[in-house]
Write a protein that holds these residues in place. Structure first.
Motif, PDB file in Angstrom:
ATOM      1  N   MET A 174      29.202  -1.904  10.074  1.00 37.52           N
ATOM      2  CA  MET A 174      28.325  -1.231   9.133  1.00 37.52           C
ATOM      3  C   MET A 174      28.609   0.267   9.122  1.00 37.52           C
ATOM      4  N   PRO A 175      29.307   0.782   8.103  1.00 42.34           N
ATOM      5  CA  PRO A 175      29.548   2.218   8.032  1.00 42.34           C
ATOM      6  C   PRO A 175      28.257   2.982   7.801  1.00 42.34           C
ATOM      7  N   SER A 176      28.234   4.225   8.230  1.00 44.25           N
ATOM      8  CA  SER A 176      27.001   5.006   8.179  1.00 44.25           C
ATOM      9  C   SER A 176      26.454   5.160   6.769  1.00 44.25           C
ATOM     10  N   GLU A 177      27.330   5.158   5.743  1.00 44.08           N
ATOM     11  CA  GLU A 177      26.849   5.388   4.379  1.00 44.08           C
ATOM     12  C   GLU A 177      26.017   4.229   3.831  1.00 44.08           C
ATOM     13  N   VAL A 178      26.110   3.036   4.436  1.00 44.67           N
ATOM     14  CA  VAL A 178      25.294   1.926   3.937  1.00 44.67           C
ATOM     15  C   VAL A 178      24.003   1.802   4.730  1.00 44.67           C
ATOM     16  N   LEU A 179      23.804   2.664   5.726  1.00 50.44           N
ATOM     17  CA  LEU A 179      22.622   2.617   6.565  1.00 50.44           C
ATOM     18  C   LEU A 179      21.745   3.832   6.286  1.00 50.44           C
ATOM     19  N   GLY A 180      20.738   3.998   7.100  1.00 50.94           N
ATOM     20  CA  GLY A 180      20.007   5.249   7.103  1.00 50.94           C
ATOM     21  C   GLY A 180      18.718   5.289   6.319  1.00 50.94           C
ATOM     22  N   LEU A 181      18.240   4.159   5.765  1.00 50.57           N
ATOM     23  CA  LEU A 181      16.998   4.165   5.013  1.00 50.57           C
ATOM     24  C   LEU A 181      15.961   3.272   5.677  1.00 50.57           C
ATOM     25  N   GLN A 182      14.721   3.759   5.680  1.00 45.50           N
ATOM     26  CA  GLN A 182      13.590   2.952   6.100  1.00 45.50           C
ATOM     27  C   GLN A 182      12.515   3.057   5.032  1.00 45.50           C
ATOM     28  N   ASP A 183      11.662   2.050   4.988  1.00 48.26           N
ATOM     29  CA  ASP A 183      10.563   2.046   4.038  1.00 48.26           C
ATOM     30  C   ASP A 183       9.447   2.937   4.580  1.00 48.26           C
ATOM     31  N   SER A 184       9.136   4.013   3.871  1.00 46.41           N
ATOM     32  CA  SER A 184       8.114   4.946   4.346  1.00 46.41           C
ATOM     33  C   SER A 184       6.728   4.318   4.365  1.00 46.41           C
ATOM     34  N   THR A 185       6.522   3.252   3.588  1.00 48.49           N
ATOM     35  CA  THR A 185       5.228   2.573   3.583  1.00 48.49           C
ATOM     36  C   THR A 185       5.164   1.482   4.646  1.00 48.49           C
ATOM     37  N   GLU A 186       6.311   1.233   5.310  1.00 46.31           N
ATOM     38  CA  GLU A 186       6.400   0.231   6.385  1.00 46.31           C
ATOM     39  C   GLU A 186       6.072  -1.166   5.898  1.00 46.31           C
ATOM     40  N   ARG A 187       6.344  -1.435   4.605  1.00 40.74           N
ATOM     41  CA  ARG A 187       6.141  -2.787   4.096  1.00 40.74           C
ATOM     42  C   ARG A 187       7.388  -3.635   4.275  1.00 40.74           C
TER      43      ARG A 187
END
Length: 326
Positions: free
Chosen positions: A198-211
């Motif tokens: 998994m290269p770094s550019e496809v990672l790095g996001l989380q749901d801020s609402t935690e849903r």
């Protein structure tokens, strides 16, 4: 009478289509070999690319290889042959998961839209819009799974909430489990020395609402956490299941999963896979509700929607595979 010759360029294209399939952590746990006398492609497990703690029984590995088999079948048919597929053909060779023979056919190539979707399909871990999927499309996706011997159940909002809770619990367990976190980190960005993962550019996001619990592939690695963005309030989720839970069922589930993803791609729908709860037996059992008349074993949770394409993960080069058979 054959409609096309199997030259080196065509063989490379067939293998390229196969390796365009999704795989857990983008491990691409497959090897290909051509028997030139019978025009049969063997697909074997590359066990050194397995995840011993996350996937100790190899269920996810079999699903991944099943996805590659479906892509190969679509490509073989596109080039004018009839794909004759056998799953687990030799019990004395457990690493041989499938064979696809290029059978003679006089039919015109079909599934053109699916073949084109092979090259465009990849997971999108970005937020989707609130636009709901049409009922006719959901029916089409369920039929695609049924063709391959699996069942796709599109979840109601209430049931989807329950599956998201199970996924969140599984993600928490994975992050706090040292061995499983080590499995993930092995396949992340610059820590992965295979050129896959998994290269770094496809990672790095989380749901801020935690849903929507997005997987933290870099667990125990980053200090500042992942970038948080708001995801859709009502994710469209579907659970792919099979009536039994044997190795052959895992392979069928992989083919069903990829057919669903290709149909979705051809219809302009994005997808990401929420596999976390399947990695814990007690949580996996809660993903489906068997009835007295039907047993069911969950094989994948799929998030579907309309949204950005996002970057694609790398794929291994098909040229040396077609030349060496490895």
């Amino acid at each position: 009478m054959r409609t096309a010759a199997l030259d080196g360029t065509t063989l490379e294209r067939l293998v390229s289509a196969a390796v365009a399939a999704p795989s857990i952590h983008n491990t691409q746990p497959w090897r290909f070999r051509l028997d030139p006398e019978t025009l049969t492609v063997e697909i074997r497990a590359a066990k050194h690319r397995g995840l011993p703690h996350i996937d100790p029984k190899g269920r996810a590995l079999h699903l991944s290889v099943g996805c590659a088999v479906l892509n190969l079948r679509v490509a073989v048919e596109h080039f004018g042959w009839e794909p004759v597929t056998r799953l687990l053909p030799r019990p004395d060779e457990p690493d041989l998961l499938a064979t696809v023979r290029l059978g003679a056919t006089a039919r015109m190539p079909s599934h053109t839209s699916l073949y084109e979707a092979v090259w465009r399909r990849h997971s999108s871990r970005f937020p989707f819009s609130e636009r709901q999927l049409p009922t006719a499309l959901l029916t089409e996706l369920a039929e695609a799974a049924h063709v391959e011997g699996a069942r796709l159940h599109c979840l109601s909002p209430r049931r989807a909430d329950g599956v998201l809770l199970l996924t969140r619990e599984a993600e928490h367990r994975n992050i706090t489990d040292v061995d499983r976190a080590k499995d993930s980190r092995r396949w992340v960005g610059e820590m992965c020395d295979t050129g896959l993962g998994m290269p770094s550019e496809v990672l790095g996001l989380q749901d801020s609402t935690e849903r929507v619990p997005m997987r933290d592939f870099g667990a125990h690695r980053h200090q500042n956490g992942l970038t948080a963005r708001p995801f859709e309030r009502r994710p469209s989720l579907a659970v792919l299941s099979t009536a039994h839970d044997r190795r052959a069922d895992w392979m069928r589930a992989g083919q069903a999963l990829e057919r669903v993803l290709l149909v979705a791609t051809a219809r302009g729908v994005r997808a990401s896979l929420l596999h976390q709860a399947l990695e814990w037996s007690d949580l996996r059992e809660q993903l489906v509700a068997p009835t007295p008349a039907r047993s069911a074993h969950a094989q994948m949770v799929i998030r579907l929607g309309y949204g950005p394409e996002g970057p694609a993960s790398p794929r291994c080069d098909a040229a040396p595979l077609s030349a060496s058979g490895g």
